[in-house]
Every structure is written in structure tokens, then in C-alpha cells.
Write a protein that holds these residues in place. Structure first.
Motif: not given
Length: 332
Positions: A243-264
Motif C-alpha cells: 500500500e505505501a509504495r502505491v500511494l506514494a506514487v499515485t496519491g489516490d486513496e480511491l484505489i480499492k485494495s484487493r487480491p485481484t486482477f481488475h479487468y475493465r
């Protein structure tokens, strides 16, 4: 829809031995929020809980709650506020909220979000889609402005760096084929919601020598893809892992943490007879099968690299056709 319509991936279980799960998200209009909730709850055998003015929670499913909501963050936030009819300030806020709802009514979809469903329950989603279609649900293509999608979130079989890298490599190799198969609505193509991966990242990913550690894999991804707007969004998984590594770059608190691939990638064509989750699922399984077949994956990566390096002749060949002819799983 029968169980046979949903063939299983090569790896059906997680590292703990549990059957893998898949969450599904469907965007649509044509039904009111309450109608969507009522039809879904009746099909699923759930009870409806009024969560807010623009959100309903369907409870009673062993897999967890289903969510029915207006897919507009601001209105959802406003809809959670309690208002007094005797307060002038609240009355003005209510009027502004109603105006905003009216302005966005034809643009903002209603969304049905499932809990993580075990693989052996995916056929139920197609049954629910059929019921919603009969009730009048409309999808992408109903209007020019209806850029509605279907997203699903396959649980990862494990969180090893090589496993995740293999899935990314497989997706890169099959992306042009998946895009052609999906036949994305023009309106959705013009948005940035399902952008392809940058070519520099694709080339790094398909390099046969590139099998990074997990920290390096996440850092390289964030360097070139610090956004949720990818056809395969890896940020939820990487936030789950670091989490820390992702938020340090994106700053996006709306990213949902989950153990999945998110296919859009897929459109939601819920109003078209015969359409359902099974179509996009069958295409996704080609990614699963390629990721789990190392010799075939290496061969496909090398062939795709050669295609990308072929200069002008690349314009005369269709990589999607090459995938169709040479790199799909014949046993699938």
C-alpha cells in the motif's frame, strides 16, 4: 445459463486451497435504482437495505452483500447526508442535489456490484443478467452517451512475483486480440477509462529476461502506469501487496485494495439477447491459460516482440489475427 458455459481456468484454487472468486460490476440504465434493486434481490433471494438516497445494499447472500448504486461519487456523498425540511440551508442543498441528479440522469449509470463469488457460481450472474434484460435494463449502445462497461475481478491464484508477471505478460500479448473481440463502443474508446499500456512498458514486460522481484515489478508498473485507467488495472492488487509504495506514487486513496486482477475492457450490452458474462469470461480464460503455460508464453512473447520490431511491415499484418491463428489454447 448452464455451468458448462463457464469453463474453469487452469488454476482454480488459491495458495490456501480455497476456490478462487470473481467479483463482477455491471453498469446500466433503463431501470430506476429501486427497480434494479428489487429485481436483483428477488433473483438472489436477498433483502434490500436502504443505505442512502442513491445506494442500496442487498443482504442475505452467503458470499457477501451486493451493492446497487448510482455511479457518481459526489451524488452518493450528498445522498448520505441527512437533511431537515425546516432548515433553509438544507432546503437549498436538496434543491441543488436534485438539479445535479436531473442534469446527470442520462449520463451516469446505475451499477450492480457483486461480492466475490466462487468460480462455480459465475453462471448465476448470467441468470441475473437475463432477468434484468427482461425487466428493461439498457447497456452501452442504447444512447450515444451510454459508455457503460462490465468489469470483473478474478482473484489471483497466488501473489508470487513470477505468477503476477506471467499474467501481465499474457495480457500484453493478447491485448490486441481481446480489444478486437470486445469491439468496444466508440464512446468508451474516446474516454480514458480503458487505455492500453504504454508501448515502452509493453516491451519491457514481454522481454524474455524480465522476471522481476515483487518490489521491482510494482515499481516498474507504477513508473509507467500511475493510473487506474488501464484495461487491466493492477493497482488494487499492488495496493493489497504494498500500500505505501502505491500511494506514494499515485496519491489516490480511491484505489480499492484487493487480491485481484481488475479487468475493465468489456462493454455492458445487457439489453442484447444472448449477451452475458460468459462471453468476456471465455476471452479472459485465454489470458489465464497462456499465463499458466510457460513454453507457450515465452514463444508468444518472442513472436509479439518480433511483430513490434517489424517496422513498416507491421502495418500490413494484424497481430490479433496471428494470435487467433497461432497462440490461443486449442484445448480451451
Amino acid at each position: 445459463m448452464t455451468h458448462n458455459a463457464f469453463p474453469m481456468p487452469p488454476r482454480q484454487h488459491t495458495s490456501t486451497g480455497a476456490l478462487r472468486r470473481v467479483g463482477v460490476e455491471l453498469e446500466m440504465n433503463g431501470l430506476t435504482l429501486d427497480s434494479l434493486a428489487q429485481v436483483s434481490a428477488q433473483f438472489l433471494g436477498c433483502e434490500i437495505e436502504l443505505t442512502s438516497r442513491y445506494e442500496r445494499t442487498l443482504r442475505g447472500d452467503a458470499a457477501g452483500p451486493w451493492i446497487v448504486e448510482l455511479d457518481f461519487r459526489l451524488l452518493k456523498r450528498l445522498g448520505r447526508e441527512q437533511r431537515s425540511k425546516d432548515d433553509l440551508g438544507d432546503d437549498l442543498k436538496t434543491s441543488a442535489e436534485e438539479m445535479l441528479k436531473w442534469l446527470t440522469d442520462s449520463l451516469v449509470p446505475h451499477e450492480l456490484v457483486s461480492p466475490p463469488l466462487p468460480l462455480d457460481r459465475l453462471h448465476e450472474v448470467d441468470g441475473l443478467i437475463e432477468r434484468l434484460r427482461q425487466a428493461g435494463a439498457k447497456g452501452t449502445g442504447d444512447r450515444v452517451t451510454s459508455a457503460f462497461g462490465m468489469q470483473f475481478n478474478p482473484e489471483v491464484p497466488d501473489t508470487e512475483a513470477d505468477t503476477i508477471s506471467a499474467y501481465l505478460k499474457a495480457f500484453m500479448c493478447l491485448y490486441e486480440w481481446l480489444l478486437k473481440r470486445a469491439n468496444i463502443n466508440l464512446t468508451r474508446r474516446l474516454t480514458s477509462y480503458v487505455d492500453p499500456f504504454p508501448s515502452v512498458y509493453v516491451r519491457q514486460m514481454i522481454n524474455l529476461a524480465y522476471w522481476p522481484t515483487l518490489p521491482q515489478l510494482i515499481s516498474d508498473y507504477l513508473r509507467d502506469n500511475p493510473t487506474r485507467n488501464r484495461a487491466l488495472d493492477m493497482l488494487p492488487l499492488f495496493k493489497h501487496l504494498d500500500e505505501a509504495r502505491v500511494l506514494a506514487v499515485t496519491g489516490d486513496e480511491l484505489i480499492k485494495s484487493r487480491p485481484t486482477f481488475h479487468y475493465r475492457l468489456p462493454d455492458c450490452l445487457i439489453d442484447q439477447p444472448g449477451w452475458g458474462l460468459h462471453l468476456a469470461w471465455a476471452d479472459w480464460l485465454e489470458v489465464e491459460r497462456l499465463a499458466c503455460d510457460r513454453p507457450r508464453l515465452d514463444g508468444c512473447c518472442e513472436a509479439y516482440r518480433q511483430h513490434l520490431d517489424s517496422g513498416l511491415s507491421r502495418l500490413l499484418t494484424d497481430w490479433a489475427d496471428q494470435v487467433d491463428n497461432n497462440w490461443l489454447d486449442a484445448a480451451g
